[in-house]
Every structure is written in structure tokens, then in C-alpha cells.
Design an enzyme around this catalytic site. Structure first.
Site, PDB file in Angstrom:
ATOM      1  N   GLY A 245      -5.916  24.862   5.430  1.00  0.00           N
ATOM      2  CA  GLY A 245      -5.889  23.851   4.383  1.00  0.00           C
ATOM      3  C   GLY A 245      -4.920  24.275   3.294  1.00  0.00           C
ATOM      4  N   ALA A 246      -3.933  25.071   3.688  1.00  0.00           N
ATOM      5  CA  ALA A 246      -3.045  25.728   2.728  1.00  0.00           C
ATOM      6  C   ALA A 246      -2.175  24.762   1.932  1.00  0.00           C
ATOM      7  CB  ALA A 246      -2.158  26.743   3.447  1.00  0.00           C
TER       8      ALA A 246
ATOM      9  N   GLY B 113      -3.109  21.706   0.972  1.00  0.00           N
ATOM     10  CA  GLY B 113      -3.924  20.810   0.162  1.00  0.00           C
ATOM     11  C   GLY B 113      -3.937  21.242  -1.297  1.00  0.00           C
ATOM     12  N   LYS B 114      -4.547  20.411  -2.130  1.00  0.00           N
ATOM     13  CA  LYS B 114      -4.546  20.691  -3.568  1.00  0.00           C
ATOM     14  C   LYS B 114      -5.217  22.021  -3.885  1.00  0.00           C
ATOM     15  CE  LYS B 114      -4.522  15.775  -4.733  1.00  0.00           C
ATOM     16  NZ  LYS B 114      -5.308  14.638  -5.293  1.00  0.00           N
TER      17      LYS B 114
ATOM     18  N   ALA C  87     -19.568  28.988  -0.123  1.00  0.00           N
ATOM     19  CA  ALA C  87     -19.978  28.506  -1.439  1.00  0.00           C
ATOM     20  C   ALA C  87     -19.460  27.091  -1.667  1.00  0.00           C
ATOM     21  CB  ALA C  87     -19.455  29.422  -2.542  1.00  0.00           C
TER      22      ALA C  87
ATOM     23  N   PHE D 290     -16.924  27.675  -6.024  1.00  0.00           N
ATOM     24  CA  PHE D 290     -16.489  29.048  -6.205  1.00  0.00           C
ATOM     25  C   PHE D 290     -16.171  29.380  -7.664  1.00  0.00           C
ATOM     26  CE2 PHE D 290     -15.658  29.791  -1.606  1.00  0.00           C
ATOM     27  CZ  PHE D 290     -16.242  31.055  -1.530  1.00  0.00           C
TER      28      PHE D 290
ATOM     29  N   HIS E 109     -16.114  13.171 -10.613  1.00  0.00           N
ATOM     30  CA  HIS E 109     -14.955  13.708  -9.895  1.00  0.00           C
ATOM     31  C   HIS E 109     -13.884  12.634  -9.820  1.00  0.00           C
ATOM     32  CE1 HIS E 109     -16.483  17.611  -8.510  1.00  0.00           C
ATOM     33  NE2 HIS E 109     -17.669  17.019  -8.479  1.00  0.00           N
TER      34      HIS E 109
ATOM     35  N   LYS F 130     -11.940  12.032  -4.432  1.00  0.00           N
ATOM     36  CA  LYS F 130     -12.928  12.972  -3.887  1.00  0.00           C
ATOM     37  C   LYS F 130     -13.453  12.457  -2.556  1.00  0.00           C
ATOM     38  CE  LYS F 130     -15.826  16.516  -4.267  1.00  0.00           C
ATOM     39  NZ  LYS F 130     -15.350  17.908  -4.200  1.00  0.00           N
TER      40      LYS F 130
ATOM     41  N   GLY G 149     -20.421  18.264  -2.726  1.00  0.00           N
ATOM     42  CA  GLY G 149     -21.202  19.323  -2.106  1.00  0.00           C
ATOM     43  C   GLY G 149     -21.850  20.226  -3.141  1.00  0.00           C
ATOM     44  N   THR G 150     -21.164  20.435  -4.259  1.00  0.00           N
ATOM     45  CA  THR G 150     -21.735  21.245  -5.333  1.00  0.00           C
ATOM     46  C   THR G 150     -23.020  20.626  -5.862  1.00  0.00           C
ATOM     47  OG1 THR G 150     -19.577  22.097  -6.013  1.00  0.00           O
ATOM     48  CG2 THR G 150     -21.323  22.140  -7.663  1.00  0.00           C
TER      49      THR G 150
END
Length: 266
Positions: free
Chosen positions: A9-10, A12-13, A122, A125, A152, A156, A162-163
Site C-alpha cells: 500500500g506504499a 496510498g496516502k 492496530a 497507530f 473522517h 474514508k 475501524g478505530t
């Protein structure tokens, strides 16, 4: 010797911010950048510096680059299969992608133990997020009314985040009893929000900061509000880097950032 890190996912934002922090840390070495699209493109264009890495659309690039830790900031639809693959192929995993339910986490825990690989998973993070949840766990033992409000960006991928899903589940574990019944009649369907683990959740999707989480707890004569706003993605990358450095020394699966911060009870 630096720790070899591959990010999935490098482009991505969130992935780009994590990669930038890995590149800045002398204890870490970015050895693979994996994404679903733009395979073969120079990764330099995504982080604004020379990396010598091409974008790959294959998870196998992690193994070819001899990565020791795989970092996943992808999509809820892909995260479970990705995490399984990392653990089955001898890679420690740091997973920040949301979308894993409690059963998924337990399945990954068993897989990590079976394969002798480690994982830090997590849904949030950020250091602030870990502290907020820690404080809220204490408060939820003493306040019978609890509701969550999260904001958000409109882009999103899911609602609630998920948090927030995790926050509701964790608070439900420590509450002595469910919230008292609220008898208000909804004049518009859904106006009272959704429900997760017996806790009301309200999701807003608006332009502005990437994430705001607010927990409101009440009892007769008192209202306690705990709130956290993230103004960019750097706080989440900070926690991911902490997890990258810690994962090899934490056997099995560690859930949440709290244990890495030595928060009592996490």
C-alpha cells in the site's frame, strides 16, 4: 545493521507517509514498495526523494528484497489475506489497515504462533489514539452512558472507522452494565446513529482533518468528553515506525499500540 522493511500500500496516502518516515530513520531500510497499480514506476515520485525502488504489484517482492518486516496500509477488503500471507512466509507484520474483526485477529494470532512470526495489529497507530482509549477504558467503568462521535474525510473507505469500531468493543468489555434505555422516538430513520457492541456510534464524513474521535460519557449531573483530532497522517506513521522496530521482539500477535507504550491494562 538496519532493519529491512517492505510497505504494502506504499503509494496510498498513508503508505507514502510511512515510507517517508522509514527512509528518514537510520535504523530502518526501505527495501520494497508494493501497490496494486503503477507497477514498474519509480517509487521516487511518490516520496519526493531517491529510493532506487520500483513500485511492485506482487507481494513476492517482499521476499525477493529480503524484507524482515511487512507493513500493511492497504484496504479492508485485502488486509486479512495479506496478513495471512506475511505470517505464512516468515515475515513479521505491522498492520494498520482497518477492517479486521475480533475473529480475524484471533485467527492471525494462532497463525503467528504456528509459524513463529510476530505481528502488531492496530486500528489506530497514533500515540494520542492509544492514550485516548486508555483513558476512556478507565472512565467507562464509572459512567453508565457512552456514545461515540467520529469524523473522517468523505473518501474514508468505511463508516464507522475501524478505530471507532475498536473503541466501542473495548469500552463494552469494561462497562459494568449496558447503557440505560433511551426512549426518544426517531422522527428520521437512523438519526440516533448505529450501534456497535451496545454503544451508540455517530459517523460524520466531512472535509477537514483526516480524523476526529470523540467519546462522550455521562452520569447524573456530569458529562465527560474525551476528544482527539489528527491534523495529518504523521502521528499514525510515528506509531507504525515504533511498531516496526518492536515487532521482532514481541512474540505472537500484539493488538493495539497501548502495549508498546506500557499503558497499564493494555
Amino acid at each position: 545493521m538496519s532493519l529491512r522493511v517492505g510497505v504494502v500500500g506504499a503509494t496510498g496516502k498513508m503508505g507514502r507517509v510511512v515510507c517517508a518516515q522509514v527512509l528518514e530513520d537510520p535504523a530502518l531500510e526501505l527495501v520494497a514498495a508494493v501497490a496494486r497499480s503503477n507497477a514498474g514506476a519509480p517509487f521516487d515520485t511518490y516520496v519526493g526523494r531517491s529510493t532506487g525502488l520500483p513500485v511492485s504489484d506482487r507481494r513476492e517482492a517482499l521476499l525477493e528484497a529480503r524484507a524482515q518486516v511487512a507493513v500493511d496500509f492497504t484496504h479492508p477488503d485485502a488486509v486479512l489475506a495479506n496478513a495471512r500471507w506475511y505470517l505464512e512466509h516468515g515475515l513479521h507484520a505491522v498492520v494498520g489497515t482497518t477492517g479486521l474483526g475480533p475473529d480475524d485477529v484471533e485467527a492471525l494470532r494462532a497463525l503467528a504462533e504456528k509459524n513463529g512470526t510476530n505481528a502488531v495489529v492496530a486500528p489506530d497507530f497514533s500515540f494520542g489514539g492509544a492514550v485516548l482509549l486508555h483513558i476512556a477504558r478507565i472512565a467507562a467503568r464509572h459512567f453508565p452512558y457512552v456514545e461515540l462521535l467520529e469524523t473522517h474525510l468523505p473518501s474514508k473507505a468505511e463508516a464507522p472507522s475501524g478505530t471507532t469500531m475498536n473503541t466501542a468493543r473495548e469500552l463494552a468489555k469494561v462497562r459494568p452494565s449496558p447503557s440505560p434505555v433511551v426512549t426518544s422516538r426517531e422522527l428520521a430513520p437512523g438519526v440516533r446513529g448505529g450501534e456497535v457492541a451496545g454503544i451508540r456510534v455517530h459517523s460524520l464524513r466531512l472535509p477537514g482533518p483526516p480524523g476526529i474521535e470523540e467519546i462522550r460519557l455521562a452520569r447524573a449531573g456530569e458529562l465527560l468528553t474525551i476528544s482527539l483530532a489528527a491534523y495529518d497522517r504523521a502521528p499514525f506513521a510515528n506509531g507504525a515506525v515504533l511498531a516496526i522496530k518492536a515487532v521482532a521482539s514481541r512474540p505472537g500477535l500484539t493488538y493495539g499500540l497501548g502495549p508498546l507504550l506500557d499503558l497499564d491494562g493494555d
